[in-house]
Design a protein around this motif. Structure first.
Motif, PDB file in Angstrom:
ATOM      1  N   VAL A  77       0.698  -1.183  -0.018  1.00  0.00           N
ATOM      2  CA  VAL A  77      -0.045  -0.033   0.021  1.00  0.00           C
ATOM      3  C   VAL A  77       1.102   1.249   0.111  1.00  0.00           C
ATOM      4  CG1 VAL A  77      -1.610   1.304   1.223  1.00  0.00           C
ATOM      5  CG2 VAL A  77      -1.667  -1.120   1.355  1.00  0.00           C
ATOM      6  N   ILE A  78       0.813   2.090  -1.011  1.00  0.00           N
ATOM      7  CA  ILE A  78       1.523   3.208  -1.295  1.00  0.00           C
ATOM      8  C   ILE A  78       1.061   4.320  -0.246  1.00  0.00           C
ATOM      9  CG2 ILE A  78       2.342   4.971  -2.747  1.00  0.00           C
ATOM     10  CD1 ILE A  78       2.237   2.836  -4.592  1.00  0.00           C
ATOM     11  N   VAL A 101       6.086   7.242  -0.152  1.00  0.00           N
ATOM     12  CA  VAL A 101       6.632   8.385  -1.202  1.00  0.00           C
ATOM     13  C   VAL A 101       6.717   9.554  -0.650  1.00  0.00           C
ATOM     14  CG1 VAL A 101       5.704   7.229  -3.301  1.00  0.00           C
ATOM     15  CG2 VAL A 101       4.609   9.017  -2.191  1.00  0.00           C
ATOM     16  N   ASP A 102       7.527  10.672  -1.064  1.00  0.00           N
ATOM     17  CA  ASP A 102       7.802  11.484  -0.295  1.00  0.00           C
ATOM     18  C   ASP A 102       6.618  12.711  -0.456  1.00  0.00           C
ATOM     19  OD1 ASP A 102       9.153  13.400   1.449  1.00  0.00           O
ATOM     20  OD2 ASP A 102      11.092  13.548   0.366  1.00  0.00           O
ATOM     21  N   ILE A 103       6.703  13.794   0.241  1.00  0.00           N
ATOM     22  CA  ILE A 103       5.670  14.695   0.147  1.00  0.00           C
ATOM     23  C   ILE A 103       6.045  16.180  -0.613  1.00  0.00           C
ATOM     24  CG2 ILE A 103       4.508  14.459   2.448  1.00  0.00           C
ATOM     25  CD1 ILE A 103       6.243  16.627   3.552  1.00  0.00           C
ATOM     26  N   PHE A 104       5.236  16.844  -0.957  1.00  0.00           N
ATOM     27  CA  PHE A 104       5.332  18.274  -1.676  1.00  0.00           C
ATOM     28  C   PHE A 104       5.898  19.395  -0.613  1.00  0.00           C
ATOM     29  CE2 PHE A 104       1.973  16.945  -4.690  1.00  0.00           C
ATOM     30  CZ  PHE A 104       2.806  17.127  -5.742  1.00  0.00           C
ATOM     31  N   ASN A 111       3.329  13.553  -2.780  1.00  0.00           N
ATOM     32  CA  ASN A 111       3.583  14.005  -4.121  1.00  0.00           C
ATOM     33  C   ASN A 111       3.417  12.903  -5.046  1.00  0.00           C
ATOM     34  OD1 ASN A 111       4.892  14.800  -6.456  1.00  0.00           O
ATOM     35  ND2 ASN A 111       6.957  15.328  -5.423  1.00  0.00           N
ATOM     36  N   TYR A 112       2.004  13.041  -5.789  1.00  0.00           N
ATOM     37  CA  TYR A 112       1.444  12.010  -6.558  1.00  0.00           C
ATOM     38  C   TYR A 112       2.291  11.881  -7.569  1.00  0.00           C
ATOM     39  CZ  TYR A 112      -0.335  16.108  -8.969  1.00  0.00           C
ATOM     40  OH  TYR A 112      -0.251  17.279  -9.811  1.00  0.00           O
ATOM     41  N   PRO A 140      -5.861  13.646  -9.324  1.00  0.00           N
ATOM     42  CA  PRO A 140      -4.729  12.969 -10.134  1.00  0.00           C
ATOM     43  C   PRO A 140      -4.380  11.742  -9.515  1.00  0.00           C
ATOM     44  CG  PRO A 140      -3.966  14.947  -9.109  1.00  0.00           C
ATOM     45  CD  PRO A 140      -5.384  15.193  -8.919  1.00  0.00           C
ATOM     46  N   ILE A 141      -4.534  11.525  -8.061  1.00  0.00           N
ATOM     47  CA  ILE A 141      -4.575  10.400  -7.337  1.00  0.00           C
ATOM     48  C   ILE A 141      -5.472   9.250  -7.812  1.00  0.00           C
ATOM     49  CG2 ILE A 141      -4.404   9.158  -5.188  1.00  0.00           C
ATOM     50  CD1 ILE A 141      -3.271  11.757  -3.965  1.00  0.00           C
TER      51      ILE A 141
END
Ligand SMILES: *Cc1c(COP(=O)(O)O)cnc(C)c1O
Length: 367
Positions: A77-78, A101-104, A111-112, A140-141
């Motif tokens: 799960v991402i 995954v990293d963030i904005f 960060n999609y 977008p996600i």
């Protein structure tokens, strides 16, 4: 000064809250009472999500949502490492693997753009968090998820009442969850949470899962949990839900005051088309630790959400991540600081917070 002013809130709504509690006490329906169905209708109407299911906490809500989309052992799960541990803990608790995954750097949300490179045949779902009250980039996600046939669960523990492109948090993805922990924007007086979904079959499954997977009494279709919300907590939320829209406006007013007056720090960046509920009003500065001490000496409470990203937590050591893997999350965790935020902060208190922050920044020569 109080960080969340829960006592002022109770004093203001005391008559309504006490009357609701009394109804439950008089009814003896402490589990699955009338207040549960009423709360679920109220939540569903509030955010225009077809189905709202009350449950025992925000953490259990995530576990239920993951179970509902079939996440289990060895699935991936991402999600984001910059969140409260419950988000990734729920994934790990089911034997699945959190893949970060990293963030904005501006919104601190997921960060999609980094999602697709992490998708493998084992990926089952994407679990983004709407941090500090601002909904993450769900359109977008959702699109990426659709392309790969994945489930999307919005962790809206901090964002219930927030809006994205005109639509409410928890109504924007196939599944969403929230928390009613006392200090969340809409809080009860203990633990509580909810799962939201768009599909009736899924709603039935979640309702069953939170009550031992039963179809009807003592007939069990799934391996489930005891994750029901208490009737008492639901009654408190029924009373408080009536005032929630007004409270959101007040929180946004406080945020605007901070935005307009704070100097020398990075204030929250809200994307165009979004309306935050400011579960936290978090500023960013390389002087974070000194600033929080300075404010504490002046009796201004602050908090850090969160001082250590999840990939560096001992509990997730087995995932094999190391320092440097998610540089934005690591940097923000060292610089982020939440200021007092509630609908009940007085003008005098707002001014003191601003004077405190600006006074410190002036003493550092930043402004
Ligand atoms: C608070 C919170 C949770 C957990 O909610 P509980 O009701 O405390 O279990 C999950 N995710 C996020 C992002 C939270 O802030």
């Amino acid at each position: 000064m109080d960080f969340t002013n829960l006592q002022s809130q109770y004093q203001l709504y005391k008559t309504q809250i006490n009357a609701e509690i009394q109804k439950v006490l008089d009814s003896s329906s402490y589990i699955n009472g009338e207040s549960i169905a009423r709360l679920e209708r109220g939540l569903s109407e509030f955010c225009s999500s077809p189905f709202a299911i009350a449950c025992s906490s925000g953490t259990d809500a995530i576990i239920l949502a993951l179970l509902a989309c079939g996440v289990g052992r060895d699935d991936e799960v991402i999600t984001t490492p910059f969140t409260f541990i419950a988000t990734a803990e729920a994934i790990a608790f089911l034997g699945a693997k959190p893949v970060f995954v990293d963030i904005f750097e501006d919104t601190y949300n997921f960060n999609y753009h980094l999602i697709e490179e992490k998708i493998t045949p084992k990926t089952k779902a994407i679990l983004p968090v709407s941090l500090y009250g601002q909904v993450c980039d769900l359109y977008p996600i959702n699109q990426i998820a659709q392309k790969y046939g994945l489930c999307v669960i919005e962790d809206g523990a901090q964002s219930f009442g927030g809006k994205y492109q005109g639509k409410y948090s928890c109504s924007l993805s196939p599944l969403a969850t929230t928390s009613f922990f006392p200090s969340k924007p809409l809080g009860c007086y203990g633990d509580g949470g909810a799962v939201f979904c768009q599909d009736e079959g899924l709603a039935h499954k979640i309702k069953s899962l939170l009550s031992h997977g039963q179809k009807r009494r003592y007939i069990h279709q799934y391996i489930g949990m005891n994750a029901r919300m208490d009737s008492l907590q639901a009654s408190i939320l029924c009373a408080k839900l009536k005032f929630f829209k007004d409270e959101i406006l007040k929180r946004q007013e406080v945020a605007k005051y901070y935005d307009n007056h704070l100097q020398g720090v990075i204030t929250p960046f809200i994307q165009e088309g979004n309306e935050s509920v400011y579960a936290q009003y978090s500023i960013c500065t390389p002087y974070r630790d000194e600033l929080s001490v300075y404010l504490k000496e002046r009796e201004i409470p602050t908090a850090v959400h969160y001082p250590m990203p999840l990939h560096l937590q001992e509990a997730f050591e087995y995932l094999g991540y190391k320092e440097g893997d998610f540089p934005v999350s690591e940097k923000i965790s060292k610089q982020i600081l939440s200021l007092p935020m509630s609908a009940f902060i007085t003008q005098e208190e707002r001014e003191r917070v601003v004077e405190g922050v600006n006074g410190f920044m002036t003493s550092r020569g930043v402004v």
